[in-house]
Design an enzyme around this catalytic site. Structure first.
Site: not given
Length: 506
Positions: A134-135, A222, A224, A248, A252, A317, A364
Site C-alpha cells: 500500500n505504501h 500475509r 498488509d 489484513e 470489526g 497492533d 512488541r
C-alpha cells in the site's frame, strides 16, 4: 524402479512449486507470528530486555533459524515473519519500506533469508512472508504524528518508486468516512501512498511478488492494510503470489472483511477477534458466550470459506490479552478455542510466555531473556497442539458442531473430541452442564486431554461437564495418554526438500 519413482517425485515437486500451497493445505498449519527484530539474536541473546521498543533491538533471521526447536516444540508448523525488506529509519517492524529489492541489513542478508526458509522446510515448517504493497516508509523529516507539506512530494531514496507520479497526492485518511476513494487514495499515518492505478507501480509490485515465490520459496503471504488498495489489484496480487494469501482487513464489520475473500484466498478473522476480545478480555464477568454462536451463524453466510480464516487472540497492533485480563485461566480458555476451532490458528510470539504488554510498542517486547520451555503457557499450548496434530487429517476435515452454549458456557465437537470453555475465569466455581444428544454412543468414556484423570461416561446419550475453577476441557474418546504428534511420511519430507532446493536454486 528407483528411477521411475524419482521421476514421479520430480513431477510432483514441479507441480507443487508451480501451483504453490493451497488454502486447503494451509488448514493443516498452526502459525507462529514473529517480529524478527524481537525474537532472537544471531548469537546469544542479551540477558536483559530490549529497553527502547521504538528502536531496533537486534533480532535477526539467523536468530529465528537457530531457535526453530523452540517453535517446533510449541507445536507450530508455520511461521509468519514480519516484513523483511530495507526500511526507513526506525522501521524495525518492517512496515516502512525504503527499498523493496533489498533485505533489511539489520536482520541479515538475502542468503540468511534463504537459509531460514530452507531450514524451516527441512522440518516441514512453512514460511509466510508479510508484504506491504500500500505504501512506502517515512520521508526525511516526517513521522507518524505529522509531515510538513513541503516534504510530501520528496521521494528521493525510495526504490524503485522515486517519482511523484508513483504516489497519490498527499491527503490524510478521514476515518470518520471510509469511502474507497478516501481510504484507497489518501495516506495512512503520513506514509507515502502508492498509486496502484499507475501502470509502472502496479506491474512492478506484481512482478516483485511473483519473484519472491521463485527466489525464496515462500509458502504463503500475509498482505498488509488491504483496505488501502482496490479489490481488482488484490485479485492480480493473488494470482501473482501463486501461494496462499491472507489479507489484513483491520475492521470489526463482517461485511467489510468478508468482501476480501474471493479476491484473496482468505482474511484474518478480525470480526471474531473482536468478539473474543470482548468476551475474554473486556467483559469476562458479564459477556455472554452465546455471542460466539451468533458470530459463527453470521460468518457462515458472509464468508466463502470459514475454514481457511486466520484466527488470533493477539498481534503486533493490539494490546496483549493479559494486559487487559491477567487471569491465565481465562487465556487458556480462549487458547483452547483458538487452537481447536475450525480455522487456521495464529499464535503471536510471547503469548506462550505470558507477555502482557499494552498498546504499541509495549506489545512488541523482546522475547529474550524470557525464553522458557517450562513456562506454564508454553507447555499448555504445546500440549493442545500436540493433541490436535495427533488427530491428523480427520480432525482437519471435521466439522465444528456446536453442542451447548449459554451466557457462561460454550461447547462444540470435532472428530471424537468435545471442547468446553467459559470466560468466567479461575474464580468461577461449579459451572456444570449436562450435555444431551451428544452424538457419542452410550458407554463411551471421554477423557480430558488436559487432565487424563478427569473422565466422564456417556449414558442415555448424556454426560455432565463440570468446569470447577473455570478451566477449559478437551474430552476425547481415545487414549489421551498416548496422543502424539503425527510425523510426516518420508516421501513428504523428500518432496519438501526437493521443492525447497528447486525454489532456492532459481
Amino acid at each position: 524402479m528407483l528411477k521411475v519413482m524419482f521421476r514421479a517425485a520430480v513431477v510432483v515437486v514441479i507441480l507443487q512449486v508451480t501451483l504453490g500451497k493451497t488454502p486447503a493445505e494451509w488448514r493443516t498449519r498452526i502459525v507462529y507470528q514473529i517480529l524478527t527484530d524481537r525474537f532472537a539474536h544471531t548469537e546469544q541473546s542479551p540477558d536483559t530486555e530490549c529497553p527502547e521498543l521504538y528502536e531496533y533491538c537486534g533480532g535477526t533471521l539467523k536468530g529465528i533459524q537457530n531457535n526453530l526447536d523452540y517453535i517446533a516444540g510449541l507445536g507450530a508448523n508455520a511461521i509468519w515473519i514480519s516484513p523483511f525488506v530495507e526500511n526507513t529509519e526506525l522501521g524495525f517492524h518492517g512496515y516502512w519500506p525504503k527499498n523493496i529489492n533489498e533485505v533489511n541489513s539489520n536482520f541479515g542478508t538475502e542468503q540468511d533469508l534463504k537459509d531460514l526458509i530452507a531450514a524451516c522446510h527441512e522440518r516441514d515448517i512453512w514460511v509466510m512472508a508479510d508484504l506491504v504493497l500500500n505504501h512506502m516508509g517515512y520521508q526525511h523529516g516526517c513521522h507518524w504524528s505529522g509531515c510538513p507539506l513541503e516534504k510530501t512530494d520528496n521521494f528521493t531514496g525510495f526504490v524503485p518508486f522515486d517519482k511523484t507520479e508513483h504516489y497519490h497526492p498527499f491527503c490524510d485518511i478521514d476515518w470518520s468516512k471510509e469511502e474507497p476513494e478516501n481510504v484507497q487514495g489518501c495516506w495512512l499515518a503520513y506514509l507515502p501512498d502508492l498509486n496502484q492505478t499507475n501502470t509502472e507501480v502496479r506491474q512492478t509490485l506484481l512482478d516483485w511478488t511473483t519473484d519472491l515465490t521463485t527466489r525464496y520459496g515462500f509458502d504463503g503471504y500475509r498482505l498488509d492494510f488491504v483496505k488501502g488498495v482496490s479489490m481488482d489489484f488484490w485479485q492480480e496480487v493473488d494470482e501473482a503470489c501463486k501461494e496462499y494469501t491472507i489479507g489484513e482487513a483491520y475492521d470489526g464489520n463482517l461485511d467489510v472483511v468478508a468482501s476480501y475473500q474471493g479476491n484473496l484466498d482468505s482474511v484474518l478473522s478480525f470480526p471474531m477477534y473482536f468478539v473474543l476480545e470482548d468476551l475474554f478480555q473486556n467483559n469476562p464477568s458479564t459477556g455472554s458466550m452465546e455471542k460466539i454462536h451468533e458470530q459463527l451463524e453470521s460468518e457462515a453466510t458472509a464468508y466463502q470459506d470459514t475454514t481457511i480464516l486466520g484466527g488470533f487472540l493477539d498481534n503486533h497492533d493490539r494490546a496483549r490479552f493479559l494486559s487487559k485480563n491477567s487471569d491465565v485461566t481465562a487465556l487458556k480458555n480462549a487458547l483452547v478455542y483458538l487452537l481447536m476451532a475450525r480455522w487456521i490458528p495464529f499464535v503471536y510470539y510471547g503469548t506462550e510466555l505470558g507477555f502482557k504488554g499494552g498498546n504499541d510498542p509495549q506489545n512488541r517486547e523482546s522475547l529474550w531473556p524470557h525464553v522458557d520451555t517450562e513456562h506454564e503457557l508454553y507447555k499448555f499450548i504445546a500440549k493442545v497442539n500436540e493433541f490436535r496434530s495427533s488427530l491428523g487429517q480427520s480432525f482437519i476435515d471435521s466439522e465444528q458442531t456446536e453442542s451447548l452454549y449459554d451466557s457462561d458456557f460454550y461447547s462444540f465437537t470435532r472428530h471424537e473430541t468435545y471442547i468446553a470453555i467459559t470466560n468466567r475465569g479461575s474464580g468461577a466455581s461449579g459451572i456444570q452442564r449436562t450435555v444431551s444428544d451428544s452424538g457419542f454412543s452410550d458407554g463411551t468414556v471421554l477423557s480430558n486431554v488436559l487432565d487424563p484423570s478427569d473422565r466422564v461416561t456417556v449414558d442415555d446419550g448424556k454426560f455432565t461437564v463440570t468446569l470447577r475453577k473455570g478451566e477449559p476441557k478437551i474430552y476425547y474418546t481415545g487414549d489421551v495418554s498416548k496422543s502424539t504428534k503425527s510425523s510426516p511420511c518420508l516421501l513428504s519430507i523428500f518432496l519438501i526438500g526437493l521443492a525447497t532446493f528447486s525454489a532456492v536454486k532459481h
